[in-house]
Every structure is written in structure tokens, then in C-alpha cells.
Motif scaffolding. Structure first.
Motif, mmCIF file in Angstrom:
data_model
loop_
_atom_site.group_PDB
_atom_site.id
_atom_site.type_symbol
_atom_site.label_atom_id
_atom_site.label_comp_id
_atom_site.label_asym_id
_atom_site.label_seq_id
_atom_site.Cartn_x
_atom_site.Cartn_y
_atom_site.Cartn_z
ATOM 1 N N VAL A 92 0.853 -1.180 0.000
ATOM 2 C CA VAL A 92 0.000 0.000 0.000
ATOM 3 C C VAL A 92 0.893 1.236 0.000
ATOM 4 N N SER A 93 0.592 2.177 -0.896
ATOM 5 C CA SER A 93 1.350 3.429 -0.964
ATOM 6 C C SER A 93 0.660 4.490 -0.115
ATOM 7 N N LEU A 94 1.414 5.098 0.790
ATOM 8 C CA LEU A 94 0.891 6.188 1.612
ATOM 9 C C LEU A 94 1.365 7.506 1.016
ATOM 10 N N LYS A 95 0.420 8.417 0.829
ATOM 11 C CA LYS A 95 0.713 9.730 0.250
ATOM 12 C C LYS A 95 0.245 10.818 1.208
ATOM 13 N N ALA A 96 0.963 11.928 1.200
ATOM 14 C CA ALA A 96 0.563 13.100 1.984
ATOM 15 C C ALA A 96 0.159 14.202 1.019
ATOM 16 N N CYS A 97 -0.873 14.926 1.364
ATOM 17 C CA CYS A 97 -1.357 16.031 0.543
ATOM 18 C C CYS A 97 -0.460 17.254 0.760
ATOM 19 N N GLY A 98 0.217 17.679 -0.279
ATOM 20 C CA GLY A 98 1.108 18.832 -0.195
ATOM 21 C C GLY A 98 0.365 20.108 0.149
ATOM 22 N N PHE A 99 -0.839 20.259 -0.372
ATOM 23 C CA PHE A 99 -1.656 21.428 -0.063
ATOM 24 C C PHE A 99 -1.911 21.509 1.444
ATOM 25 N N SER A 100 -2.250 20.368 2.052
ATOM 26 C CA SER A 100 -2.502 20.326 3.499
ATOM 27 C C SER A 100 -1.217 20.576 4.282
ATOM 28 N N LEU A 101 -0.113 19.989 3.840
ATOM 29 C CA LEU A 101 1.168 20.212 4.518
ATOM 30 C C LEU A 101 1.491 21.706 4.556
ATOM 31 N N ASN A 102 1.316 22.370 3.415
ATOM 32 C CA ASN A 102 1.592 23.816 3.347
ATOM 33 C C ASN A 102 0.625 24.611 4.220
ATOM 34 N N LYS A 103 -0.664 24.284 4.141
ATOM 35 C CA LYS A 103 -1.674 25.030 4.888
ATOM 36 C C LYS A 103 -1.446 24.960 6.394
ATOM 37 N N PHE A 104 -1.003 23.794 6.893
ATOM 38 C CA PHE A 104 -0.843 23.613 8.334
ATOM 39 C C PHE A 104 0.622 23.704 8.778
ATOM 40 N N GLY A 105 1.474 24.213 7.905
ATOM 41 C CA GLY A 105 2.852 24.519 8.255
ATOM 42 C C GLY A 105 3.719 23.314 8.592
ATOM 43 N N VAL A 106 3.506 22.195 7.918
ATOM 44 C CA VAL A 106 4.304 20.998 8.170
ATOM 45 C C VAL A 106 5.452 20.960 7.163
ATOM 46 N N ASP A 107 6.666 20.856 7.678
ATOM 47 C CA ASP A 107 7.851 20.764 6.831
ATOM 48 C C ASP A 107 7.898 19.380 6.177
ATOM 49 N N TYR A 108 8.017 19.355 4.873
ATOM 50 C CA TYR A 108 8.064 18.094 4.121
ATOM 51 C C TYR A 108 9.153 17.165 4.654
ATOM 52 N N LYS A 109 10.235 17.733 5.147
ATOM 53 C CA LYS A 109 11.363 16.938 5.648
ATOM 54 C C LYS A 109 11.040 16.224 6.953
ATOM 55 N N GLU A 110 9.984 16.653 7.626
ATOM 56 C CA GLU A 110 9.617 16.075 8.921
ATOM 57 C C GLU A 110 8.698 14.861 8.808
ATOM 58 N N ILE A 111 8.150 14.614 7.630
ATOM 59 C CA ILE A 111 7.305 13.437 7.472
ATOM 60 C C ILE A 111 8.187 12.260 7.066
ATOM 61 N N PRO A 112 7.766 11.047 7.317
ATOM 62 C CA PRO A 112 8.590 9.874 6.988
ATOM 63 C C PRO A 112 8.974 9.859 5.514
ATOM 64 N N PHE A 113 10.219 9.516 5.248
ATOM 65 C CA PHE A 113 10.710 9.534 3.866
ATOM 66 C C PHE A 113 10.014 8.500 2.992
ATOM 67 N N GLU A 114 9.395 7.486 3.610
ATOM 68 C CA GLU A 114 8.686 6.467 2.842
ATOM 69 C C GLU A 114 7.395 6.996 2.214
ATOM 70 N N MET A 115 6.910 8.121 2.730
ATOM 71 C CA MET A 115 5.675 8.710 2.205
ATOM 72 C C MET A 115 5.996 9.680 1.086
ATOM 73 N N LYS A 116 5.260 9.547 0.015
ATOM 74 C CA LYS A 116 5.401 10.488 -1.086
ATOM 75 C C LYS A 116 4.406 11.625 -0.862
ATOM 76 N N VAL A 117 4.738 12.785 -1.386
ATOM 77 C CA VAL A 117 3.859 13.945 -1.284
ATOM 78 C C VAL A 117 3.259 14.203 -2.663
ATOM 79 N N VAL A 118 1.936 14.333 -2.697
ATOM 80 C CA VAL A 118 1.253 14.732 -3.927
ATOM 81 C C VAL A 118 0.852 16.190 -3.745
ATOM 82 N N GLU A 119 0.894 16.941 -4.815
ATOM 83 C CA GLU A 119 0.660 18.379 -4.721
ATOM 84 C C GLU A 119 -0.711 18.707 -4.118
#
Length: 138
Positions: A92-119
Motif C-alpha cells: 500500500v502506498s501512503l501519500k501526503a497532501c502537499g496542499f494540506s502540509l503547506n496550509k498547516f505549516g508541516v515541513d516536508y522533511k519532517e514526514i517519513p521519507f517512505e511517504m510520497k507527497v502529492v501536490e
């Protein structure tokens, strides 16, 4: 007149069903889940495992997109580790929403490297649906 309308409606419905059936890839069953709560990953992964067993060689791709304010919890490496291990084991591929990461101030580097970010997780979900993925939002 009523018969003409009835016949036209029947042909239209038949054509629509035939067209949808032609667009669906029966070789592989692909799934996408959009979730707004990290704890829902547990039942989602159980579902993926059961579908994989049920679909056998017809099991295709299974993706989970995490959106909304819950993305702030993706930085909890200890909590996410158990989900990531189980997701990897179940293909199973886990993805993080880049829009949500930006909106809530989450640094992409702080999420697990196994998760891909979709815009944009919602857009990405719709794009997968266009490709024939079965989709659910939780």
C-alpha cells in the motif's frame, strides 16, 4: 410517443452501461482512499490486506492519501512507523497532501521519507478515479 421515449431511454442506458464497462480494467482492481484521520489507517490497511487476499492476481494498486489538519501528526515518527511497516508489507502506498502540509505549516522533511507527497490530494484522488480506481473518502 411514450413508447418512443421509453425505447430511447432504454438504448441510452444500455449505451452508458456498455461504455462504462469498456473503460473498466477487469485485469486489475485498483483502490484509492482519501482520509482525514491518521488512526483510520489501521482499518484501511486491514481492508487492503483482505482485498489483496480476495482479489488474488487481480489485486492492483492501493493508495492512501492523507489530507487535512491531521497531516500535522505525520511528523510523529514513532506512531507512523507501525503504519508504514504494515503498508509496505501490504503493498500500500501512503501519500501526503502537499496542499494540506503547506496550509498547516508541516515541513516536508519532517514526514517519513517512505511517504510520497502529492501536490493536491483531492485532485490526485479524482485523477486516479478517472483511471478507473475504486475510491472512498473517510
Amino acid at each position: 410517443m411514450k413508447n418512443s421515449i421509453l425505447i430511447f431511454t432504454a438504448f441510452f442506458m444500455l449505451f452508458s452501461i456498455t461504455t462504462n464497462a469498456q473503460n473498466h480494467n477487469t485485469e486489475k482492481n485498483n483502490y484509492v482512499v482519501l482520509t482525514k484521520k491518521i488512526p483510520q489507517l489501521q482499518p484501511i490497511l486491514i481492508t487492503a490486506e483482505e482485498l489483496q487476499a480476495e482479489d488474488a492476481q487481480h489485486f492492483g494498486d492501493f493508495q492512501v492519501i492523507i489530507c487535512g489538519q491531521t497531516v500535522t501528526g505525520l511528523t510523529d515518527k514513532e506512531e507512523m512507523e507501525k503504519y508504514i511497516k504494515r503498508a509496505n508489507k501490504a503493498n500500500v502506498s501512503l501519500k501526503a497532501c502537499g496542499f494540506s502540509l503547506n496550509k498547516f505549516g508541516v515541513d516536508y522533511k519532517e514526514i517519513p521519507f517512505e511517504m510520497k507527497v502529492v501536490e493536491n490530494g483531492i485532485l490526485y484522488n479524482f485523477q486516479l478515479q478517472k483511471k478507473g480506481y475504486t475510491s472512498i473518502e473517510l
